[in-house]
Design a protein around this motif. Structure first.
Motif, PDB file in Angstrom:
ATOM      1  N   HIS A   1      86.134  20.960  78.421  1.00 19.59           N
ATOM      2  CA  HIS A   1      86.250  21.799  79.627  1.00 19.59           C
ATOM      3  C   HIS A   1      84.848  22.202  80.086  1.00 19.59           C
ATOM      4  N   PRO A   2      84.020  21.219  80.481  1.00 20.96           N
ATOM      5  CA  PRO A   2      82.644  21.535  80.882  1.00 20.96           C
ATOM      6  C   PRO A   2      82.614  22.319  82.199  1.00 20.96           C
ATOM      7  N   ALA A   3      81.523  23.052  82.393  1.00 22.08           N
ATOM      8  CA  ALA A   3      81.338  23.736  83.672  1.00 22.08           C
ATOM      9  C   ALA A   3      81.176  22.694  84.777  1.00 22.08           C
ATOM     10  N   LYS A   4      81.477  23.073  86.001  1.00 23.61           N
ATOM     11  CA  LYS A   4      81.318  22.180  87.151  1.00 23.61           C
ATOM     12  C   LYS A   4      79.941  22.451  87.757  1.00 23.61           C
ATOM     13  N   THR A   5      78.982  21.581  87.444  1.00 25.85           N
ATOM     14  CA  THR A   5      77.611  21.757  87.942  1.00 25.85           C
ATOM     15  C   THR A   5      77.055  20.411  88.393  1.00 25.85           C
ATOM     16  N   ASN A   6      75.867  20.475  88.996  1.00 26.86           N
ATOM     17  CA  ASN A   6      75.116  19.266  89.359  1.00 26.86           C
ATOM     18  C   ASN A   6      73.890  19.093  88.476  1.00 26.86           C
ATOM     19  N   TYR A   7      73.853  19.827  87.370  1.00 27.22           N
ATOM     20  CA  TYR A   7      72.694  19.765  86.490  1.00 27.22           C
ATOM     21  C   TYR A   7      72.622  18.433  85.755  1.00 27.22           C
ATOM     22  N   LEU A   8      71.366  17.937  85.624  1.00 26.72           N
ATOM     23  CA  LEU A   8      71.132  16.697  84.884  1.00 26.72           C
ATOM     24  C   LEU A   8      70.105  16.876  83.764  1.00 26.72           C
TER      25      LEU A   8
ATOM     26  N   GLU B   1      76.404  29.436  77.081  1.00 22.15           N
ATOM     27  CA  GLU B   1      75.876  28.325  77.873  1.00 22.15           C
ATOM     28  C   GLU B   1      76.368  26.951  77.399  1.00 22.15           C
ATOM     29  N   ARG B   2      77.307  26.947  76.471  1.00 19.93           N
ATOM     30  CA  ARG B   2      77.769  25.657  75.942  1.00 19.93           C
ATOM     31  C   ARG B   2      78.467  24.811  77.004  1.00 19.93           C
ATOM     32  N   THR B   3      79.265  25.424  77.861  1.00 20.73           N
ATOM     33  CA  THR B   3      79.944  24.634  78.903  1.00 20.73           C
ATOM     34  C   THR B   3      78.943  24.085  79.908  1.00 20.73           C
ATOM     35  N   THR B   4      77.825  24.808  80.127  1.00 17.53           N
ATOM     36  CA  THR B   4      76.794  24.317  81.044  1.00 17.53           C
ATOM     37  C   THR B   4      76.032  23.155  80.419  1.00 17.53           C
ATOM     38  N   VAL B   5      75.700  23.282  79.137  1.00 10.68           N
ATOM     39  CA  VAL B   5      75.080  22.166  78.416  1.00 10.68           C
ATOM     40  C   VAL B   5      76.017  20.957  78.445  1.00 10.68           C
ATOM     41  N   ALA B   6      77.300  21.205  78.220  1.00  8.76           N
ATOM     42  CA  ALA B   6      78.282  20.117  78.268  1.00  8.76           C
ATOM     43  C   ALA B   6      78.279  19.445  79.626  1.00  8.76           C
ATOM     44  N   SER B   7      78.139  20.223  80.695  1.00 10.39           N
ATOM     45  CA  SER B   7      78.168  19.650  82.046  1.00 10.39           C
ATOM     46  C   SER B   7      77.012  18.687  82.270  1.00 10.39           C
ATOM     47  N   VAL B   8      75.844  18.990  81.681  1.00  9.02           N
ATOM     48  CA  VAL B   8      74.693  18.103  81.815  1.00  9.02           C
ATOM     49  C   VAL B   8      75.008  16.736  81.219  1.00  9.02           C
TER      50      VAL B   8
END
Length: 332
Positions: free
Chosen positions: A295-302, A222-229
Motif C-alpha cells: 500500500h505505497p503512498a501515491k507520489t511522483n518521487y523517484l 515514511e515507509r509508504t513514501t520510500v515504498a512509492s519511490v
C-alpha cells in the motif's frame, strides 16, 4: 474405680498432649519455607510430588515421612503435578509450591528478533540462548530449510521478527517454524488486500521489496513514501539503486563503507547493476514494511537521500535529487 478413671484421664491427657504436639509440629512442617531462592524448577517424566518433596527436605526421617503422607492425604489435588518448567519463588511452602506445579502454568522464556536483522544474525543470536535446545546448529541454511519443509532454500525474510515466548526445552527448529508460519499468514493476508496495479507478481516479490524498505528507513511514518519511490522506479523500469542491496551482496566483504567500485561490482543483489528486484529478501521484515510495499503512498518521487535527522528528502527528478545530495551529503 477411682484408679481406673484416673488412669483413663491420664491416658486421655497424654493422648491429647501428643495430638497437640503432633499438630503443632505438623503445622510447622507444612508452613515452613521450602523454596529458599527464586529459580526454575523442572518437572520431568517420572517425577512425583513425593519425589520432589523428598529432594527439598534436608533430611528424611520417620517424622517427615509421616507428615508428608498426612499432607498429601489432606491435599490430594496438588499431587497431580504437570510436566514442564516453573518459576518458583523464595518463601513458598509446600502447599504453594505444589499448587503452582499442579496449575500447569509453565515459565515462559522470551527472545526478541529485531526488524531488519538478517537470518545470519538470528542464528548467531540463538547460540546458547536460555531455555532453548539448538537442534539446528550443525545444519546449513539449505539443510535447515529442508528440515523445516520450507521450499525456498534461502531463508532470508521468511520469518517474522518480533518477541516470542517459549517454555523451557523448546527446540530452535520449533521457534523457527513458528516464526515462519506467522510471517506466511500475515503476508498472505496482506497480499489479498494489496493495492491494484502494483508491479509485483507474487507475495514473495512483495516480501523482497518490503525487506529493502525495512533496511532503507527506520521511520514508520515514511515507509509508504520510500515504498512509492521503488514502485515508481519499477514501473518506469529504472534500476532501484539502493545501497542496502549492495551491502547484502557484499556479504562478509562489507567493512562499513561503500565505495564507487562496490556500486559497479556485479552481484545477484546489487541493484545499481541488476534490473528489478534482487532474487531474495535482504532482511527479516516487520509487518509495517509489508504493508508499505503493498500500500505505497501515491507520489511522483523517484529519488531520496538521507537528510541527517533520521529521515529522508524525496525528489521527483535527478536535478532536484543532485541538489539534495549536495545539501545533505557533500556538505559533510
Amino acid at each position: 474405680m477411682k484408679k481406673i478413671i484416673t488412669a483413663i484421664s491420664l491416658l486421655f491427657t497424654i493422648l491429647l498432649i501428643a495430638c497437640v504436639l503432633f499438630y503443632s509440629r505438623y503445622q510447622s512442617f507444612v508452613s515452613i519455607e521450602r523454596v529458599t531462592a527464586d529459580h526454575i524448577l523442572t518437572v520431568s517424566p517420572g517425577d512425583t510430588a513425593q519425589s520432589i518433596a523428598n529432594k527439598m527436605l534436608e533430611e528424611i526421617d520417620l517424622e517427615s515421612k509421616v507428615f508428608l503422607r498426612v499432607f498429601f492425604k489432606q491435599n490430594p489435588g496438588i499431587t497431580n503435578i504437570k510436566l514442564g518448567s516453573y518459576k518458583v519463588t523464595a518463601g513458598w511452602d509446600f502447599k504453594t509450591l505444589f499448587e503452582h506445579l499442579e496449575s500447569g502454568d509453565e515459565f515462559q522464556h522470551k527472545i526478541t528478533f529485531i526488524e531488519g536483522s538478517t537470518f545470519k544474525e538470528w542464528r548467531q543470536q540463538l547460540v546458547n540462548v536460555s531455555g532453548l535446545v539448538n537442534d539446528t546448529a550443525d545444519l546449513s541454511e539449505k539443510e535447515l530449510a529442508q528440515f523445516l519443509q520450507i521450499e525456498n532454500p534461502k531463508l532470508e525474510g521468511l520469518m517474522l521478527p518480533e518477541t516470542y515466548f517459549y517454555p523451557q526445552g523448546t527446540l530452535v527448529s520449533a521457534l523457527y517454524l513458528k516464526s515462519h508460519k506467522k510471517l506466511q499468514a500475515y503476508l498472505e493476508q496482506a497480499w489479498e488486500t494489496r493495492d491494484k496495479n502494483l508491479p509485483l507478481k507474487t507475495p514473495y516479490e512483495a516480501l523482497i521489496l518490503a525487506s529493502i524498505i525495512e533496511k532503507e528507513t527506520g521511520l514508520e511514518s515514511e515507509r509508504t513514501t520510500v515504498a512509492s519511490v521503488f514502485i515508481n522506479r519499477l514501473n518506469k523500469r529504472m534500476r532501484l539503486q539502493t545501497d542496502p542491496t549492495v551491502i547484502y551482496g557484499m556479504g562478509d566483504d562489507y567493512k562499513g563503507n561503500i565505495r564507487r567500485k562496490h556500486l559497479r561490482q556485479k552481484t545477484d543483489y546489487n541493484t545499481y547493476v541488476i534490473r528489478g528486484l534482487p532474487p531474495t529478501p535482504i532482511a527479516m521484515v516487520g509487518k509495517t514494511s509489508i504493508d508499505a510495499a503493498l500500500h505505497p503512498a501515491k507520489t511522483n518521487y523517484l529519488y531520496f537521500v538521507a537528510s541527517g535527522d533520521g529521515g529522508h528528502y524525496f525528489s521527483k527528478n535527478l536535478k532536484e535529487h543532485n541538489r539534495a545530495v549536495r545539501k545533505y551529503i557533500l556538505k559533510k
